[in-house]
Motif scaffolding. Structure first.
Motif, PDB file in Angstrom:
ATOM      1  N   ILE A 192      -5.080  -8.822  20.183  1.00  0.00           N
ATOM      2  CA  ILE A 192      -3.799  -9.273  20.042  1.00  0.00           C
ATOM      3  C   ILE A 192      -2.821  -8.196  21.088  1.00  0.00           C
ATOM      4  N   ILE A 193      -2.718  -6.769  20.914  1.00  0.00           N
ATOM      5  CA  ILE A 193      -2.395  -6.124  21.551  1.00  0.00           C
ATOM      6  C   ILE A 193      -2.889  -6.226  23.168  1.00  0.00           C
ATOM      7  N   VAL A 216      -1.199   2.502  21.768  1.00  0.00           N
ATOM      8  CA  VAL A 216      -1.049   1.869  20.442  1.00  0.00           C
ATOM      9  C   VAL A 216      -2.119   2.028  19.589  1.00  0.00           C
ATOM     10  N   VAL A 224      -7.040 -10.188   2.021  1.00  0.00           N
ATOM     11  CA  VAL A 224      -7.206  -8.853   1.575  1.00  0.00           C
ATOM     12  C   VAL A 224      -6.155  -8.384   0.452  1.00  0.00           C
ATOM     13  N   VAL A 254      -8.643  -1.785   3.990  1.00  0.00           N
ATOM     14  CA  VAL A 254      -7.747  -2.950   4.123  1.00  0.00           C
ATOM     15  C   VAL A 254      -6.989  -2.435   5.366  1.00  0.00           C
ATOM     16  N   LEU A 255      -6.607  -1.468   5.708  1.00  0.00           N
ATOM     17  CA  LEU A 255      -5.824  -0.900   7.132  1.00  0.00           C
ATOM     18  C   LEU A 255      -7.015  -0.991   8.319  1.00  0.00           C
ATOM     19  N   MET A 287       0.888  -1.207   0.105  1.00  0.00           N
ATOM     20  CA  MET A 287       0.110   0.052  -0.081  1.00  0.00           C
ATOM     21  C   MET A 287       0.893   1.205   0.106  1.00  0.00           C
ATOM     22  N   LEU A 290      -5.038 -13.038   6.983  1.00  0.00           N
ATOM     23  CA  LEU A 290      -5.806 -11.875   6.631  1.00  0.00           C
ATOM     24  C   LEU A 290      -4.945 -11.250   5.421  1.00  0.00           C
ATOM     25  N   PRO A 346       2.379  -6.379  19.399  1.00  0.00           N
ATOM     26  CA  PRO A 346       2.319  -7.665  20.175  1.00  0.00           C
ATOM     27  C   PRO A 346       3.622  -8.627  19.781  1.00  0.00           C
ATOM     28  N   ILE A 359      -2.613 -15.111  12.190  1.00  0.00           N
ATOM     29  CA  ILE A 359      -3.844 -13.886  11.688  1.00  0.00           C
ATOM     30  C   ILE A 359      -3.318 -13.267  10.562  1.00  0.00           C
ATOM     31  N   TYR A 360      -2.010 -12.708  10.591  1.00  0.00           N
ATOM     32  CA  TYR A 360      -1.545 -11.845   9.585  1.00  0.00           C
ATOM     33  C   TYR A 360      -1.296 -12.467   8.246  1.00  0.00           C
ATOM     34  N   ALA A 391      -8.167  -6.095  13.734  1.00  0.00           N
ATOM     35  CA  ALA A 391      -7.536  -7.353  14.080  1.00  0.00           C
ATOM     36  C   ALA A 391      -6.650  -7.396  15.154  1.00  0.00           C
ATOM     37  N   ASP A 392      -5.927  -6.082  15.125  1.00  0.00           N
ATOM     38  CA  ASP A 392      -4.743  -6.047  16.073  1.00  0.00           C
ATOM     39  C   ASP A 392      -5.157  -5.886  17.575  1.00  0.00           C
ATOM     40  N   ILE A 421      -9.545  -2.944   8.681  1.00  0.00           N
ATOM     41  CA  ILE A 421      -9.537  -4.447   8.888  1.00  0.00           C
ATOM     42  C   ILE A 421      -8.232  -5.000   9.565  1.00  0.00           C
ATOM     43  N   VAL A 422      -7.023  -4.803   9.107  1.00  0.00           N
ATOM     44  CA  VAL A 422      -5.926  -5.301   9.624  1.00  0.00           C
ATOM     45  C   VAL A 422      -5.649  -4.645  10.985  1.00  0.00           C
ATOM     46  N   GLY A 423      -6.135  -3.216  11.093  1.00  0.00           N
ATOM     47  CA  GLY A 423      -5.686  -2.751  12.339  1.00  0.00           C
ATOM     48  C   GLY A 423      -6.866  -2.800  13.557  1.00  0.00           C
ATOM     49  N   LEU A 436       1.849 -17.052  21.488  1.00  0.00           N
ATOM     50  CA  LEU A 436       1.229 -15.706  20.819  1.00  0.00           C
ATOM     51  C   LEU A 436       1.843 -15.309  19.506  1.00  0.00           C
ATOM     52  N   PRO A 466       3.248   0.282  15.094  1.00  0.00           N
ATOM     53  CA  PRO A 466       2.067  -0.148  16.002  1.00  0.00           C
ATOM     54  C   PRO A 466       1.588  -1.357  16.017  1.00  0.00           C
ATOM     55  N   ILE A 467       1.352  -1.742  14.452  1.00  0.00           N
ATOM     56  CA  ILE A 467       0.734  -3.103  14.380  1.00  0.00           C
ATOM     57  C   ILE A 467       1.466  -4.359  14.749  1.00  0.00           C
ATOM     58  N   ILE A 469      -2.038   3.537  15.661  1.00  0.00           N
ATOM     59  CA  ILE A 469      -2.705   2.569  14.370  1.00  0.00           C
ATOM     60  C   ILE A 469      -3.769   3.534  13.666  1.00  0.00           C
TER      61      ILE A 469
END
Lengths: 223, 236
Positions: free
Chosen positions: B160-161, B122, A216, B149-150, A154, A212, A175, A208-209, B156-157, B152-154, A201, A171-172, B126
């Motif tokens: 987990i965070i 955090v 997408v 897209v972001l 992107m 995903l 974790p 997950i990523y 989803a975190d 959704i991806v954001g 974890l 930030p993503i 995002i």
């Protein structure tokens, strides 16, 4: 299914062949990561008694920064050369492009770490059990490659992409960073690290990523 | 052609939200008694907690708008997602600032790397990244697609965070504050409920106006694109 695998492998072979000929990304991320280790040594004045405590963080900052700096560039280059346009218009499933890119990024990162990690052990004088650290490295690289590939595809189309990419990635992957640093501290025998299922974890994050990304990615590269 | 500046239900909703805000403020300042231990600063609670709820709601709406856009390719979904992301960042900023103001007298620090504070921060990053991605992608259709897209991806975190940061920081000083509340006195519970409803109404009003503004911007862009180009100036 078989054609899909053949496609992924062909695309992976293409990426690795380009990398093997120029060694652009590998050289860049290796030297960059080594420089991060050295810079941190000056910034934090790492004495032997604190090496075990701060070492894992420094190693992973060096690895994580190679995402936007090295791996993330591959998409902008493909876009500038027009490769991406041709790939998207070829009869290949878009998710195959994603998976092959994740695999090639991971291969380059693993190759760089083959030199980076021994350098880390030597420079900071720490003890690393190879059998224990390799799974942490591989799982960390996989998640990092998945997130970086998705986001850099992107960022390649935006203004100020060099700044935007780390702003999106860091930030993503919080974790992931927490998990790999804690897992590495445990490998180093640190008593400060909290004994939690960090590898679990990491597996969850990667799963997950990756899924995903597969789901997408077609929306990211559609032209 | 009628000339309309605001959204259709804008004025009625804004009036209700405005009235509710006055009522909620009056309740916070005059009705609810101050906390026995924390004193007057505890009243930040009645704005802090509703703002946190709206922040999460707003980012969930971004997720819904994002999925909707990728599914139907209707820019109306994207306008909802984008507007909600902006308002969500606004409320997340509010949560962080109010939390800081509350933490200073109670915990004697502006900031602590507690699990809940850290994951909120955090999350803020995002969605600021989301707004930057939108702003830096010139092409409108592509901006909507990348944003989706972001979005959704954001989101989803978020879980987990939450878990990773919780494991990372087992000490949870906030739990002391939170655990004291299951037996909220009636006045406090009512005030919190009114404040939460009010802030939700304010969010809805902001959404209505922001989505409408995006809609006008899109219409304007279409009009400009379809308009005759001005005659080129004659060469001297």
């Amino acid at each position: 299914m078989r054609t899909y695998l053949v496609q992924v492998c062909a695309l992976l072979a293409k990426d690795l062949q380009i990398e093997f000929r120029t060694r652009d990304t590998l050289t860049a991320i290796l030297i960059f990561a080594l420089l991060v280790l050295v810079t941190f040594n000056f910034a934090l004045d790492i004495r032997p008694e604190i090496a075990d405590a701060v070492g894992p963080g420094i190693l992973w900052i060096a690895v994580v920064f190679t995402g936007p700096v090295g791996i993330g560039r591959t998409f902008s280059e493909e876009r500038d050369r027009g490769t991406l346009e041709l790939l998207v218009s070829s009869p290949v499933d878009r998710s195959a492009i994603f998976l092959s890119k994740v695999a090639s990024s991971m291969a380059i990162m693993v190759a760089a770490q083959g030199l980076l990690v021994p350098a880390f052990v030597g420079l900071f004088n720490v003890q690393l059990e190879p059998g224990a650290i390799v799974p942490v490295l591989l799982l960390g690289d996989l998640g990092l490659a998945a997130v970086t590939t998705l986001l850099s595809a992107m960022a390649a189309h935006t203004r100020a992409r060099e700044v935007l990419l780390p702003v999106l990635i860091f930030p993503i992957i919080v974790p992931l960073l927490i998990a790999v640093v804690q897992a590495t501290s445990l490998v180093l025998g640190s008593e400060l690290a909290r004994d939690r299922p960090w590898l679990g974890l990491l597996v969850a994050f990667d799963a997950i990523y990756l899924s995903l990304g597969v789901a997408v990615f077609e929306y990211v590269v559609e032209e | 052609m009628t000339f309309q500046t605001g959204p259709r239900w804008g004025m009625p909703l804004a009036s209700i939200a405005g009235t509710a805000s006055v009522l909620a403020l009056a309740m916070i300042f005059f009705y609810v008694p101050p906390d026995r231990l924390q004193g007057i600063v505890q009243k930040i609670f009645y704005l802090h907690v509703p703002a946190a709820w709206i922040a999460y709601l707003a980012f969930f709406v971004v997720l819904v708008g994002s999925i909707g856009y990728l599914w139907q390719r209707n820019l109306a979904w994207d306008r909802v997602a984008r507007a909600s992301a902006e308002i969500g960042v606004l409320f997340t900023t509010l949560v962080l600032v109010l939390g800081s103001l509350w933490a200073k007298p109670i915990w004697n620090t502006w900031w602590t790397w507690d699990a809940r504070l850290t994951s909120t921060l955090v999350l803020w990053f995002i969605y600021v990244g989301y707004l930057m991605l939108r702003a830096y992608t010139p092409d409108q259709e592509r901006s909507a697609r990348f944003g989706a897209v972001l979005g959704i991806v954001g989101f989803a975190d978020v879980p987990i965070i939450h878990y990773s940061v919780e494991w990372w920081r087992t000490l949870h000083p906030e739990a002391v504050v939170v655990r004291a509340q299951p037996q909220l006195p009636a006045e406090m519970g009512i005030t919190l409920a009114v404040a939460t409803l009010t802030v939700t109404l304010v969010y809805a009003t902001f959404m209505l106006y922001r989505v409408h503004l995006e809609h006008l911007e899109d219409e304007n862009r279409d009009l400009e694109a379809s308009a005759e180009p001005p005659p080129a100036p004659a060469h001297a």
